[in-house]
Structures are given as structure tokens and as C-alpha cells.
Design a protein around this motif. Structure first.
Motif, PDB file in Angstrom:
ATOM      1  N   ARG A 255      -2.468 -30.718  52.747  1.00  0.00           N
ATOM      2  CA  ARG A 255      -3.201 -29.438  52.780  1.00  0.00           C
ATOM      3  C   ARG A 255      -2.742 -28.585  53.960  1.00  0.00           C
ATOM      4  NH1 ARG A 255      -7.707 -33.000  52.656  1.00  0.00           N
ATOM      5  NH2 ARG A 255      -8.526 -31.940  54.504  1.00  0.00           N
ATOM      6  N   ARG A 256      -2.498 -29.224  55.075  1.00  0.00           N
ATOM      7  CA  ARG A 256      -2.022 -28.503  56.260  1.00  0.00           C
ATOM      8  C   ARG A 256      -0.654 -27.875  55.991  1.00  0.00           C
ATOM      9  NH1 ARG A 256      -1.159 -31.111  62.243  1.00  0.00           N
ATOM     10  NH2 ARG A 256      -0.103 -29.309  63.101  1.00  0.00           N
TER      11      ARG A 256
ATOM     12  N   ASP B 101      -8.924 -25.484  51.088  1.00  0.00           N
ATOM     13  CA  ASP B 101      -8.936 -26.754  51.798  1.00  0.00           C
ATOM     14  C   ASP B 101     -10.118 -27.627  51.360  1.00  0.00           C
ATOM     15  OD1 ASP B 101      -7.722 -28.435  53.872  1.00  0.00           O
ATOM     16  OD2 ASP B 101      -9.617 -28.108  54.929  1.00  0.00           O
ATOM     17  N   ARG B 102     -11.303 -27.045  51.250  1.00  0.00           N
ATOM     18  CA  ARG B 102     -12.478 -27.808  50.817  1.00  0.00           C
ATOM     19  C   ARG B 102     -12.309 -28.323  49.389  1.00  0.00           C
ATOM     20  NH1 ARG B 102     -15.104 -23.467  53.112  1.00  0.00           N
ATOM     21  NH2 ARG B 102     -15.810 -22.730  51.082  1.00  0.00           N
ATOM     22  N   LEU B 103     -11.802 -27.472  48.503  1.00  0.00           N
ATOM     23  CA  LEU B 103     -11.609 -27.883  47.116  1.00  0.00           C
ATOM     24  C   LEU B 103     -10.560 -28.985  47.009  1.00  0.00           C
ATOM     25  CD1 LEU B 103     -11.599 -24.357  45.444  1.00  0.00           C
ATOM     26  CD2 LEU B 103     -13.424 -26.070  45.300  1.00  0.00           C
ATOM     27  N   ALA B 104      -9.455 -28.818  47.725  1.00  0.00           N
ATOM     28  CA  ALA B 104      -8.385 -29.818  47.684  1.00  0.00           C
ATOM     29  C   ALA B 104      -8.850 -31.138  48.286  1.00  0.00           C
ATOM     30  CB  ALA B 104      -7.153 -29.297  48.414  1.00  0.00           C
ATOM     31  N   GLU B 105      -9.658 -31.074  49.322  1.00  0.00           N
ATOM     32  CA  GLU B 105     -10.200 -32.305  49.895  1.00  0.00           C
ATOM     33  C   GLU B 105     -11.057 -33.031  48.859  1.00  0.00           C
ATOM     34  OE1 GLU B 105     -12.505 -33.751  53.929  1.00  0.00           O
ATOM     35  OE2 GLU B 105     -12.792 -31.688  53.246  1.00  0.00           O
TER      36      GLU B 105
ATOM     37  N   ARG C 140      -2.396 -26.430  41.340  1.00  0.00           N
ATOM     38  CA  ARG C 140      -3.011 -25.119  41.129  1.00  0.00           C
ATOM     39  C   ARG C 140      -4.091 -25.112  40.058  1.00  0.00           C
ATOM     40  NH1 ARG C 140       1.861 -20.739  41.998  1.00  0.00           N
ATOM     41  NH2 ARG C 140       2.466 -21.527  44.048  1.00  0.00           N
ATOM     42  N   LEU C 141      -3.823 -25.693  38.921  1.00  0.00           N
ATOM     43  CA  LEU C 141      -4.813 -25.679  37.841  1.00  0.00           C
ATOM     44  C   LEU C 141      -6.074 -26.438  38.252  1.00  0.00           C
ATOM     45  CD1 LEU C 141      -5.494 -24.722  35.048  1.00  0.00           C
ATOM     46  CD2 LEU C 141      -4.362 -26.745  34.120  1.00  0.00           C
ATOM     47  N   GLU C 142      -5.901 -27.553  38.931  1.00  0.00           N
ATOM     48  CA  GLU C 142      -7.065 -28.328  39.393  1.00  0.00           C
ATOM     49  C   GLU C 142      -7.895 -27.527  40.397  1.00  0.00           C
ATOM     50  OE1 GLU C 142      -8.152 -31.192  38.171  1.00  0.00           O
ATOM     51  OE2 GLU C 142      -6.477 -31.100  36.763  1.00  0.00           O
ATOM     52  N   ILE C 143      -7.224 -26.800  41.272  1.00  0.00           N
ATOM     53  CA  ILE C 143      -7.936 -25.977  42.260  1.00  0.00           C
ATOM     54  C   ILE C 143      -8.663 -24.828  41.564  1.00  0.00           C
ATOM     55  CG2 ILE C 143      -7.578 -24.374  44.184  1.00  0.00           C
ATOM     56  CD1 ILE C 143      -5.454 -26.389  45.208  1.00  0.00           C
ATOM     57  N   ILE C 144      -8.019 -24.221  40.587  1.00  0.00           N
ATOM     58  CA  ILE C 144      -8.674 -23.146  39.827  1.00  0.00           C
ATOM     59  C   ILE C 144      -9.926 -23.681  39.153  1.00  0.00           C
ATOM     60  CG2 ILE C 144      -8.454 -21.645  37.807  1.00  0.00           C
ATOM     61  CD1 ILE C 144      -5.457 -21.328  38.621  1.00  0.00           C
ATOM     62  N   ARG C 145      -9.822 -24.836  38.506  1.00  0.00           N
ATOM     63  CA  ARG C 145     -10.980 -25.437  37.839  1.00  0.00           C
ATOM     64  C   ARG C 145     -12.091 -25.759  38.822  1.00  0.00           C
ATOM     65  NH1 ARG C 145      -7.492 -29.525  34.190  1.00  0.00           N
ATOM     66  NH2 ARG C 145      -6.970 -28.081  32.522  1.00  0.00           N
ATOM     67  N   ALA C 146     -11.715 -26.363  39.937  1.00  0.00           N
ATOM     68  CA  ALA C 146     -12.715 -26.769  40.930  1.00  0.00           C
ATOM     69  C   ALA C 146     -13.409 -25.568  41.565  1.00  0.00           C
ATOM     70  CB  ALA C 146     -12.058 -27.632  42.004  1.00  0.00           C
ATOM     71  N   SER C 147     -12.726 -24.434  41.620  1.00  0.00           N
ATOM     72  CA  SER C 147     -13.299 -23.247  42.257  1.00  0.00           C
ATOM     73  C   SER C 147     -14.319 -22.532  41.375  1.00  0.00           C
ATOM     74  CB  SER C 147     -12.198 -22.264  42.650  1.00  0.00           C
ATOM     75  OG  SER C 147     -11.721 -21.559  41.519  1.00  0.00           O
TER      76      SER C 147
END
Length: 67
Positions: free
Chosen positions: A25-26, A12-16, A39-46
Motif C-alpha cells: 500500500r505504501r 489505504d483503509r479499504l486495501a487493508e 482496482r475492481l476489489e477496491i471499487i467494490r469495497a468502496s
């Protein structure tokens, strides 16, 4: 974080931070599914905290369910 557990607070924090709307997100959390386009953007951001294996487990657990 184990490969069979996805930390939804982290997602949630990464997607925000990626400007994903609150209601989207909900919905992800309710459905236990993150759209492939994010998914790829979240993986990168994490920075390694979330790996592709997390999504593979999620997909396996949701197999056969209508989204």
C-alpha cells in the motif's frame, strides 16, 4: 470525491481490509499507482466512493512514467 482526486486514506483503509500488505500500500501511494488486479476489489469495497474514473485520471497523469 472528485474524479481527479483519489483519497489515499480511504484507499489505504479499504486495501487493508482486503489484506493488502502495508508495504504494498505504501508503494502504491509513493508511485501514485494502484495495480490493476486490485482496482475492481477496491471499487467494490468502496461502495461507490471510488469509481473507475479515478483510476483513469491516475493512469493519464502517470502516462509515460516508469513504475
Amino acid at each position: 470525491m472528485s474524479a481527479n482526486h483519489l483519497d489515499w486514506d480511504l484507499v489505504d483503509r479499504l486495501a487493508e481490509g482486503l489484506d493488502v500488505e502495508y508495504w504494498a500500500r505504501r508503494k502504491w501511494r509513493q508511485r501514485n499507482h494502484i495495480p490493476h488486479k486490485w482496482r475492481l476489489e477496491i471499487i467494490r469495497a468502496s461502495r461507490g466512493r471510488i469509481r473507475p474514473e479515478h483510476f483513469q485520471v491516475m493512469d493519464k497523469n502517470n502516462k509515460g512514467r516508469a513504475a
